[in-house]
Motif scaffolding. Structure first.
Motif, mmCIF file in Angstrom:
data_model
loop_
_atom_site.group_PDB
_atom_site.id
_atom_site.type_symbol
_atom_site.label_atom_id
_atom_site.label_comp_id
_atom_site.label_asym_id
_atom_site.label_seq_id
_atom_site.Cartn_x
_atom_site.Cartn_y
_atom_site.Cartn_z
ATOM 1 N N SER A 57 -7.011 32.253 -5.692
ATOM 2 C CA SER A 57 -6.831 32.685 -4.303
ATOM 3 C C SER A 57 -6.122 31.652 -3.442
ATOM 4 O O SER A 57 -5.684 31.951 -2.338
ATOM 5 C CB SER A 57 -8.197 32.981 -3.661
ATOM 6 N N LEU A 58 -6.051 30.419 -3.936
ATOM 7 C CA LEU A 58 -5.373 29.370 -3.162
ATOM 8 C C LEU A 58 -3.868 29.501 -3.344
ATOM 9 O O LEU A 58 -3.388 29.632 -4.475
ATOM 10 C CB LEU A 58 -5.837 27.985 -3.632
ATOM 11 N N PRO A 59 -3.101 29.467 -2.247
ATOM 12 C CA PRO A 59 -1.641 29.610 -2.390
ATOM 13 C C PRO A 59 -1.035 28.411 -3.125
ATOM 14 O O PRO A 59 -1.485 27.282 -2.955
ATOM 15 C CB PRO A 59 -1.148 29.681 -0.943
ATOM 16 N N ALA A 60 -0.023 28.673 -3.921
ATOM 17 C CA ALA A 60 0.574 27.629 -4.758
ATOM 18 C C ALA A 60 1.323 26.573 -3.949
ATOM 19 O O ALA A 60 1.441 25.433 -4.384
ATOM 20 C CB ALA A 60 1.512 28.259 -5.780
ATOM 21 N N ASP A 61 1.819 26.954 -2.768
ATOM 22 C CA ASP A 61 2.658 25.998 -2.038
ATOM 23 C C ASP A 61 2.293 25.885 -0.554
ATOM 24 O O ASP A 61 3.139 25.559 0.269
ATOM 25 C CB ASP A 61 4.138 26.369 -2.195
ATOM 26 N N GLU A 62 1.029 26.155 -0.218
ATOM 27 C CA GLU A 62 0.556 25.980 1.153
ATOM 28 C C GLU A 62 -0.809 25.312 1.142
ATOM 29 O O GLU A 62 -1.616 25.565 0.249
ATOM 30 C CB GLU A 62 0.424 27.342 1.854
ATOM 31 N N CYS A 63 -1.057 24.481 2.145
ATOM 32 C CA CYS A 63 -2.344 23.784 2.255
ATOM 33 C C CYS A 63 -3.445 24.743 2.709
ATOM 34 O O CYS A 63 -3.178 25.697 3.442
ATOM 35 C CB CYS A 63 -2.250 22.645 3.263
ATOM 36 N N ARG A 64 -4.661 24.445 2.294
ATOM 37 C CA ARG A 64 -5.837 25.197 2.732
ATOM 38 C C ARG A 64 -7.056 24.283 2.652
ATOM 39 O O ARG A 64 -7.052 23.272 1.949
ATOM 40 C CB ARG A 64 -6.119 26.407 1.820
ATOM 41 N N TYR A 65 -8.119 24.696 3.345
ATOM 42 C CA TYR A 65 -9.446 24.128 3.134
ATOM 43 C C TYR A 65 -10.244 25.227 2.459
ATOM 44 O O TYR A 65 -10.000 26.408 2.691
ATOM 45 C CB TYR A 65 -10.154 23.789 4.449
ATOM 46 N N PRO A 90 -1.122 21.102 -1.958
ATOM 47 C CA PRO A 90 -0.202 21.025 -3.100
ATOM 48 C C PRO A 90 1.054 20.207 -2.786
ATOM 49 O O PRO A 90 1.526 20.179 -1.650
ATOM 50 C CB PRO A 90 0.151 22.490 -3.387
ATOM 51 N N ASP A 91 1.542 19.542 -3.808
ATOM 52 C CA ASP A 91 2.745 18.712 -3.662
ATOM 53 C C ASP A 91 3.920 19.505 -3.112
ATOM 54 O O ASP A 91 4.793 18.954 -2.446
ATOM 55 C CB ASP A 91 3.139 18.106 -5.010
ATOM 56 N N THR A 92 3.952 20.805 -3.394
ATOM 57 C CA THR A 92 5.085 21.643 -2.989
ATOM 58 C C THR A 92 4.981 22.145 -1.552
ATOM 59 O O THR A 92 5.909 22.785 -1.068
ATOM 60 C CB THR A 92 5.195 22.857 -3.932
ATOM 61 N N SER A 93 3.879 21.853 -0.866
ATOM 62 C CA SER A 93 3.754 22.323 0.525
ATOM 63 C C SER A 93 4.592 21.447 1.454
ATOM 64 O O SER A 93 4.981 20.337 1.106
ATOM 65 C CB SER A 93 2.293 22.345 0.962
ATOM 66 N N ARG A 94 4.852 21.969 2.646
ATOM 67 C CA ARG A 94 5.686 21.239 3.606
ATOM 68 C C ARG A 94 4.962 19.984 4.099
ATOM 69 O O ARG A 94 3.759 19.975 4.300
ATOM 70 C CB ARG A 94 6.028 22.146 4.784
ATOM 71 N N ILE A 95 5.707 18.921 4.320
ATOM 72 C CA ILE A 95 5.136 17.643 4.744
ATOM 73 C C ILE A 95 4.392 17.797 6.068
ATOM 74 O O ILE A 95 3.289 17.294 6.228
ATOM 75 C CB ILE A 95 6.239 16.564 4.836
ATOM 76 N N ARG A 96 4.954 18.513 7.000
ATOM 77 C CA ARG A 96 4.297 18.724 8.299
ATOM 78 C C ARG A 96 2.930 19.375 8.099
ATOM 79 O O ARG A 96 1.929 18.980 8.715
ATOM 80 C CB ARG A 96 5.187 19.583 9.195
ATOM 81 N N SER A 97 2.886 20.374 7.239
ATOM 82 C CA SER A 97 1.630 21.070 6.956
ATOM 83 C C SER A 97 0.603 20.104 6.355
ATOM 84 O O SER A 97 -0.562 20.076 6.759
ATOM 85 C CB SER A 97 1.898 22.238 6.000
#
Length: 137
Positions: A57-65, A90-97
């Motif tokens: 359920s966790l997105p592959a390229d976006e941060c979550r808690y 994840p390493d692939t998420s945006r730096i700002r995020s």
């Protein structure tokens, strides 16, 4: 109440659903996301859902808690449960995020009273079921 450092508010539903997970065990997991300058509930996992379904359920390229309620049996044959807090970045998420999630994490975690284990994960191997099992003991 927004945090002055990160400007982030925590939606009341986050605390409410966490209390339900902790006290009533209504959910196996909760996934939270930051949206419009506040932390909100994105997904609630039913008690029957597995760890694999949670991880998927966790997105592959976006941060979550996320919080995950892990049930297990000790070597002494006792039924136990531990509530994990997982900071998924994840390493692939945006730096700002990544920066926003990192700067908000500790404050958000303090809102959820009863977390027993914290994990920081940047790829699925860092939060594998084997790691969850080993950290629970």
């Amino acid at each position: 109440m927004a945090n002055a450092a990160s400007g982030m508010a925590v939606d009341d539903e986050c605390k409410l659903k966490f209390l339900e997970l902790k006290a009533k065990r209504n959910y196996r997991f909760i996934i939270f996301k930051i949206e419009s300058q506040q932390v909100v509930v994105e997904k609630l996992g039913s008690p029957e859902e597995t760890y694999e379904e949670f991880a998927a359920s966790l997105p592959a390229d976006e941060c979550r808690y996320a919080v995950f309620d892990y049930d297990f049996t000790t070597n002494e044959n006792c039924q136990k449960s531990k509530i994990f807090f997982i900071a998924w970045s994840p390493d692939t998420s945006r730096i700002r995020s990544k920066m926003v999630y990192a700067s908000t994490k500790d404050r958000f975690k303090r809102e959820l009273d009863g977390i027993q284990v914290e994990l920081q994960a940047t790829d699925p191997s860092e939060m594998s079921f084997d790691i969850i099992k080993s950290r629970a003991l």
